[in-house]
Design an enzyme around this catalytic site. Structure first.
Site, PDB file in Angstrom:
ATOM      1  N   TYR A  37      18.613  -9.009   4.611  1.00  0.00           N
ATOM      2  CA  TYR A  37      17.990  -7.781   5.129  1.00  0.00           C
ATOM      3  C   TYR A  37      18.502  -7.526   6.557  1.00  0.00           C
ATOM      4  O   TYR A  37      18.947  -6.431   6.900  1.00  0.00           O
ATOM      5  CB  TYR A  37      16.461  -7.924   5.132  1.00  0.00           C
ATOM      6  CG  TYR A  37      15.728  -6.683   5.622  1.00  0.00           C
ATOM      7  CD1 TYR A  37      15.449  -6.524   6.985  1.00  0.00           C
ATOM      8  CD2 TYR A  37      15.374  -5.656   4.761  1.00  0.00           C
ATOM      9  CE1 TYR A  37      14.813  -5.379   7.447  1.00  0.00           C
ATOM     10  CE2 TYR A  37      14.734  -4.516   5.213  1.00  0.00           C
ATOM     11  CZ  TYR A  37      14.459  -4.384   6.559  1.00  0.00           C
ATOM     12  OH  TYR A  37      13.842  -3.249   7.020  1.00  0.00           O
ATOM     13  N   LYS A 115     -14.400  -2.200   2.467  1.00  0.00           N
ATOM     14  CA  LYS A 115     -14.380  -1.349   3.672  1.00  0.00           C
ATOM     15  C   LYS A 115     -13.652  -2.116   4.780  1.00  0.00           C
ATOM     16  O   LYS A 115     -14.208  -3.001   5.409  1.00  0.00           O
ATOM     17  CB  LYS A 115     -15.797  -1.002   4.105  1.00  0.00           C
ATOM     18  CG  LYS A 115     -15.845   0.029   5.234  1.00  0.00           C
ATOM     19  CD  LYS A 115     -17.262   0.527   5.519  1.00  0.00           C
ATOM     20  CE  LYS A 115     -17.268   1.566   6.620  1.00  0.00           C
ATOM     21  NZ  LYS A 115     -16.768   1.051   7.933  1.00  0.00           N
TER      22      LYS A 115
HETATM   23  N1  LIG Z   1     -12.539   1.588   6.109  1.00  0.00           N
HETATM   24  C1  LIG Z   1     -12.230   1.782   4.818  1.00  0.00           C
HETATM   25  O1  LIG Z   1     -11.730   0.875   4.158  1.00  0.00           O
HETATM   26  C2  LIG Z   1     -12.518   3.106   4.200  1.00  0.00           C
HETATM   27  C3  LIG Z   1     -13.032   4.130   4.996  1.00  0.00           C
HETATM   28  C4  LIG Z   1     -13.305   5.389   4.403  1.00  0.00           C
HETATM   29  C5  LIG Z   1     -13.845   6.497   5.170  1.00  0.00           C
HETATM   30  O2  LIG Z   1     -14.081   6.378   6.414  1.00  0.00           O
HETATM   31  C6  LIG Z   1     -14.102   7.743   4.472  1.00  0.00           C
HETATM   32  C7  LIG Z   1     -14.642   8.854   5.150  1.00  0.00           C
HETATM   33  C8  LIG Z   1     -14.880  10.009   4.409  1.00  0.00           C
HETATM   34  F1  LIG Z   1     -15.408  11.077   5.029  1.00  0.00           F
HETATM   35  C9  LIG Z   1     -14.578  10.099   3.047  1.00  0.00           C
HETATM   36  C10 LIG Z   1     -14.044   8.993   2.386  1.00  0.00           C
HETATM   37  C11 LIG Z   1     -13.807   7.827   3.095  1.00  0.00           C
HETATM   38  O3  LIG Z   1     -13.276   6.751   2.419  1.00  0.00           O
HETATM   39  C12 LIG Z   1     -13.032   5.565   3.030  1.00  0.00           C
HETATM   40  N2  LIG Z   1     -12.531   4.568   2.263  1.00  0.00           N
HETATM   41  C13 LIG Z   1     -12.270   3.354   2.822  1.00  0.00           C
HETATM   42  N3  LIG Z   1     -11.750   2.376   2.005  1.00  0.00           N
END
Ligand SMILES: NC(=O)c1cc2c(=O)c3cc(F)ccc3oc2nc1N
Length: 328
Positions: A37, A115
């Site tokens: 690479y 999250k």
């Molecule tokens: N931190 C995260 O892994 C994460 C954060 C959000 C969001 O903040 C979020 C905010 C919205 F208004 C709508 C969907 C969302 O979906 C999300 N999905 C995730 N997986």
């Protein structure tokens, strides 16, 4: 080589480096040894330095910009970046589920996602080329941190299809990179970062892209701005699979759930497995899957009604009695 052959070689090297970079940084399945690479990269750097007119804007050599910025420009998001409502326990989950059923009936599914505890980011691509990246800011206007985001190797500079879209993702610093960074800060007698989220935010706020490039940041993309109908997508689950096809890094632990009991089981599973993850998570995001249902449910002033974030209980800090000077 004459100029035409050089141009061909530059195109070939760009494609080779994109493909091997994708395999290494997104699929975590290297196609060639690192030395090969690097050899391709050095050959491209050599040709580009002699023939700057052969430098493509999305050439891998352009990932780490040279200039130190004076500041960050403001940039308006095409779609507002809203925040998630929170759920702190089973009762909140049941309330959320009841509200959804009252609005769209019982024939729907959820998508559960880890999250990621990082920094919300928006990425804009025009005809398949990465043109801009920004922080959430106040949800409508963020800071243009394109140069710093280009240094994140799992962000493709060019997609596998020439699509124009605005994406959402979470930039984060893996736990291992966080530990190593803090060790080096102690050695340099600099203040340690409190947690990977602060370290990621601090790294993306650097005006010198070389510093951001040294911080081993990563990103999981988790959504498409708008409601996906421009890409003939019917659901969030389909959108995530589409993002995989385009060459993005999405989080593979996602799960489609057909009841709040299944959601609860997913939450319990990841409450247990959380310490083993190579990155920090602070909860579970629960989203109604189909876009028609999301449109029906709509938004409040600041959050989607079709999603919520179950938050893990804050880890109680156990202060051993020995640490407390007992004043008698
Ligand atoms: N931190 C995260 O892994 C994460 C954060 C959000 C969001 O903040 C979020 C905010 C919205 F208004 C709508 C969907 C969302 O979906 C999300 N999905 C995730 N997986």
């Amino acid at each position: 080589m004459d100029k035409v052959q050089l141009e061909e070689r530059v195109k070939e090297l760009n494609q080779l480096l994109h493909d091997t970079g994708y395999a290494y940084y997104v699929l975590d399945q290297p196609l060639v040894p690192d030395a090969v690479y690097d050899q391709y990269l050095q050959e491209l750097i050599a040709i580009e330095s002699e023939f700057p007119d052969l430098i493509y804007p999305d050439s891998p050599t352009q990932r780490v910009g040279g200039t130190i910025l004076q500041g960050f420009n403001k940039v308006a998001h095409t779609y507002p970046m809203l925040s998630l409502s929170n759920a702190f326990g089973r009762e909140d989950l049941d309330d959320f589920d009841r509200r959804i059923r009252a609005s769209i009936g019982d024939d729907f599914s959820y998508v559960c996602e880890l999250k990621i505890d990082g920094l919300a980011i928006s990425l804009t691509y025009e005809n398949g080329v990465f043109v801009r990246g920004a922080t959430r800011g106040d949800g409508r206007v963020g800071e243009d941190i394109t140069e710093n985001l280009k240094t994140i190797r799992s962000i493709p500079l060019r997609l596998k299809k020439p699509v124009t879209m605005e994406l959402r993702g979470e930039a984060y610093m893996p736990k291992k990179s966080f530990m190593a960074l803090n060790e080096s800060r102690v050695e340099q007698e600099e203040e340690k970062f409190a947690n990977p989220r602060n370290a990621a935010a601090g790294s993306l706020r650097q005006l010198d892209p070389k510093i951001a490039a040294s911080r081993n940041l990563a990103i999981f993309v988790y959504g498409i701005g708008g409601d996906g109908e421009a890409y003939q997508l019917d659901s969030h689950a389909e959108a995530l699979d589409y993002l995989d096809e385009l060459g993005f890094q999405t989080n593979k632990e996602r799960k489609t759930c057909h009841s709040i009991d299944e959601v609860q089981a997913y939450i319990e599973k990841w409450t247990t497995k959380r310490p083993d993850l190579p990155y920090e998570i602070d909860g579970i995001v629960i989203k109604v899957n189909r876009y028609v249902h999301q449109q029906e449910l709509g938004f409040t002033a600041k959050s989607p009604r079709w999603a919520t974030a179950y938050k893990f209980p804050a880890e109680e800090v156990v202060t051993t009695l020995l640490d407390i000077e007992l004043t008698v």
